[in-house]
Structures are given as structure tokens and as C-alpha cells.
Design a protein around this motif. Structure first.
Motif, mmCIF file in Angstrom:
data_model
loop_
_atom_site.group_PDB
_atom_site.id
_atom_site.type_symbol
_atom_site.label_atom_id
_atom_site.label_comp_id
_atom_site.label_asym_id
_atom_site.label_seq_id
_atom_site.Cartn_x
_atom_site.Cartn_y
_atom_site.Cartn_z
ATOM 1 N N THR A 1 -1.710 -94.232 -7.521
ATOM 2 C CA THR A 1 -2.736 -93.747 -6.605
ATOM 3 C C THR A 1 -3.558 -92.657 -7.275
ATOM 4 O O THR A 1 -3.122 -92.033 -8.246
ATOM 5 N N TRP A 2 -4.749 -92.440 -6.756
ATOM 6 C CA TRP A 2 -5.652 -91.457 -7.351
ATOM 7 C C TRP A 2 -5.045 -90.059 -7.349
ATOM 8 O O TRP A 2 -5.284 -89.261 -8.257
ATOM 9 N N VAL A 3 -4.227 -89.738 -6.334
ATOM 10 C CA VAL A 3 -3.652 -88.393 -6.213
ATOM 11 C C VAL A 3 -2.293 -88.284 -6.886
ATOM 12 O O VAL A 3 -1.672 -87.219 -6.861
ATOM 13 N N ASP A 4 -1.825 -89.384 -7.503
ATOM 14 C CA ASP A 4 -0.502 -89.383 -8.118
ATOM 15 C C ASP A 4 -0.587 -88.833 -9.543
ATOM 16 O O ASP A 4 -1.290 -89.378 -10.394
ATOM 17 N N ASP A 5 0.140 -87.738 -9.803
ATOM 18 C CA ASP A 5 0.161 -87.165 -11.149
ATOM 19 C C ASP A 5 1.213 -87.825 -12.030
ATOM 20 O O ASP A 5 1.232 -87.613 -13.246
ATOM 21 N N ASP A 6 2.101 -88.607 -11.438
ATOM 22 C CA ASP A 6 3.194 -89.221 -12.185
ATOM 23 C C ASP A 6 2.764 -90.600 -12.697
ATOM 24 O O ASP A 6 3.192 -91.637 -12.197
ATOM 25 N N VAL A 7 1.898 -90.595 -13.698
ATOM 26 C CA VAL A 7 1.417 -91.855 -14.285
ATOM 27 C C VAL A 7 2.490 -92.397 -15.228
ATOM 28 O O VAL A 7 3.008 -91.652 -16.074
ATOM 29 N N PRO A 8 2.848 -93.677 -15.129
ATOM 30 C CA PRO A 8 3.906 -94.257 -15.982
ATOM 31 C C PRO A 8 3.431 -94.487 -17.419
ATOM 32 O O PRO A 8 3.385 -95.625 -17.898
ATOM 33 N N GLY A 9 3.081 -93.415 -18.108
ATOM 34 C CA GLY A 9 2.554 -93.519 -19.464
ATOM 35 C C GLY A 9 3.471 -94.235 -20.437
ATOM 36 O O GLY A 9 3.025 -95.149 -21.152
ATOM 37 N N PRO A 10 4.773 -93.866 -20.495
ATOM 38 C CA PRO A 10 5.676 -94.550 -21.443
ATOM 39 C C PRO A 10 5.772 -96.048 -21.204
ATOM 40 O O PRO A 10 5.804 -96.837 -22.156
ATOM 41 N N GLN A 11 5.799 -96.471 -19.944
ATOM 42 C CA GLN A 11 5.898 -97.898 -19.642
ATOM 43 C C GLN A 11 4.605 -98.634 -20.037
ATOM 44 O O GLN A 11 4.647 -99.766 -20.538
ATOM 45 N N ILE A 12 3.466 -97.977 -19.804
ATOM 46 C CA ILE A 12 2.183 -98.587 -20.191
ATOM 47 C C ILE A 12 2.110 -98.723 -21.710
ATOM 48 O O ILE A 12 1.707 -99.756 -22.243
ATOM 49 N N TRP A 13 2.517 -97.666 -22.415
ATOM 50 C CA TRP A 13 2.507 -97.688 -23.875
ATOM 51 C C TRP A 13 3.414 -98.795 -24.423
ATOM 52 O O TRP A 13 3.056 -99.507 -25.352
#
Length: 223
Positions: free
Chosen positions: A87-99
């Protein structure tokens, strides 16, 4: 787009048809891909549009139309997978999983719909016509030497290219050979004009055409 580049596409991908095009190109280029869906409410979008400079704002009708036409990605669609939704307000972006998805995830192989079409050389049709015409003439000459008895005939197409063909023990007419020649050319002409998705490079050299034509004749000449 290339295997050593991370490409982020953040425009025109609001319709699934465009995302499917990206998916097909990725398979053709043999690269991994994933979809990151950043969810924003319609109210947020209208607020951001209102806060833009007046000359950069969408009109109400235009913005409503964009919101209406937006096609959300789905994890059930192969061209949107793997899908990461935040979500736009979510600071917990799943960066490691995307990478991991774009560097180590499954790489889908190209299929016949995404393979590049290999075009034939510009002189392929001329070579096809000339080679088959010469071979027909050589066969007629060799048949006269064999006096209708059939057997193995030698076809010296050039100084470096000498072929052999089994001629049936009967009188081969020029019209029969010309008919088989036309059939052979018709079969291969489509691949020349439209290209081919066969694996590996297609050989349109004189030698390759000659061997294929001789094999075609031996298969289709009646005893």
C-alpha cells in the motif's frame, strides 16, 4: 532490456495488455521479471492531482476515466507473477523478496510465440530457384546416359559440390521433375518470405538446398 540491466517500467502499464507485452519481451530476451503493485485509493489519487500545478492537473473527467480503465494486476495471471502488493502508506516494502525474484527467480524459457523470427538472406529465393533448376537439368542429362535403366546418377553441381541420386528404372519426364521442383520451392518459399522460428540458424546455402532437393526427389519419385 538486457540480462545485465534492471529495467523499471512505471508508465503505460495500467492495462494488462501492455504488461503482457512486457512479459513476452522478457521471455524472448531470457530475463526475469516481477510486478510491484503500489495500491493507492481513488481519494489519494484525486488529492495528488489537486495538489499539482494547475497546468499539470488532469480534468475531473479525464482522471475518472483513468481510474475506470485501470486494470489491477493479479497473481493468477502469469504475466503479472510474481506479484508484490504494497500500500502507498506501507513502509515495509519487501525489498529482499523483490531483489531475489529479479536476480534468482525462475526464468521462463521462450516459446514459439516469443521466439525471434529468423529471416532468410536476400538472395535465398534466387539460390533456391537456380539450384533446383540446375539439378533438374543434370538429372535429365544423367538419365539419358543411363538409357532408362535407372540406378545411381552423379550430379556435379559445381567443382566442389558433387551429389548422387537414385533414379528409378523408368523414363523420367521433364514435366514430372518440374512439378516436383515447384512443390519443393513452394514449401520453402514461405519460410523465406515470412521467416522461421526453427531452432538454430536455417541454412540457405547452395549445398544445403541441393541436398534437401535431392532427398525430396528420392522420396517423391515413383518407381
Amino acid at each position: 532490456m538486457s540480462p545485465d540491466t534492471i529495467l523499471i517500467v512505471d508508465a503505460l502499464n495500467y492495462i494488462k495488455g501492455f504488461r503482457y507485452q512486457i512479459y513476452c519481451v522478457a521471455r524472448e530476451m531470457k530475463v526475469r521479471m516481477c510486478t510491484v503493485f503500489v495500491v493507492a485509493t481513488h481519494e489519494h489519487c484525486r488529492q495528488w492531482n489537486h495538489e499539482r500545478p494547475a497546468d499539470q492537473q488532469y480534468t475531473k473527467d479525464t482522471l475518472d476515466g483513468l481510474l475506470l480503465r485501470y486494470e489491477e494486476p493479479s497473481s493468477m495471471a502469469r504475466w503479472d507473477s510474481p506479484l508484490f502488493t504494497v500500500t502507498w502508506v506501507d513502509d515495509d516494502v519487501p525489498g529482499p523478496q523483490i531483489w531475489e525474484a529479479i536476480t534468482e527467480g525462475n526464468m521462463k524459457p521462450p516459446n514459439s510465440g516469443t521466439l525471434s523470427v529468423a529471416k532468410a538472406p536476400t538472395d535465398a529465393l534466387h539460390c533456391l530457384e537456380q539450384t533446383t533448376t540446375t539439378l533438374v537439368s543434370l538429372i535429365m542429362t544423367e538419365q539419358a546416359t543411363l538409357q532408362g535403366g535407372g540406378g545411381l546418377a552423379k550430379l556435379p553441381l559445381s567443382a566442389s559440390l558433387k551429389l548422387e541420386i537414385n533414379i528409378p528404372a523408368r523414363n523420367l519426364t521433364l514435366s514430372e521433375l518440374q512439378r516436383l521442383k515447384r512443390q519443393f520451392i513452394t514449401v520453402h518459399k514461405k519460410a523465406i518470405t515470412l521467416g522461421t522460428t526453427e531452432r538454430g540458424a536455417v541454412d540457405w546455402s547452395e549445398e544445403s538446398i541441393a541436398h534437401k532437393f535431392v532427398a525430396y526427389l528420392e522420396e517423391h519419385l515413383k518407381p
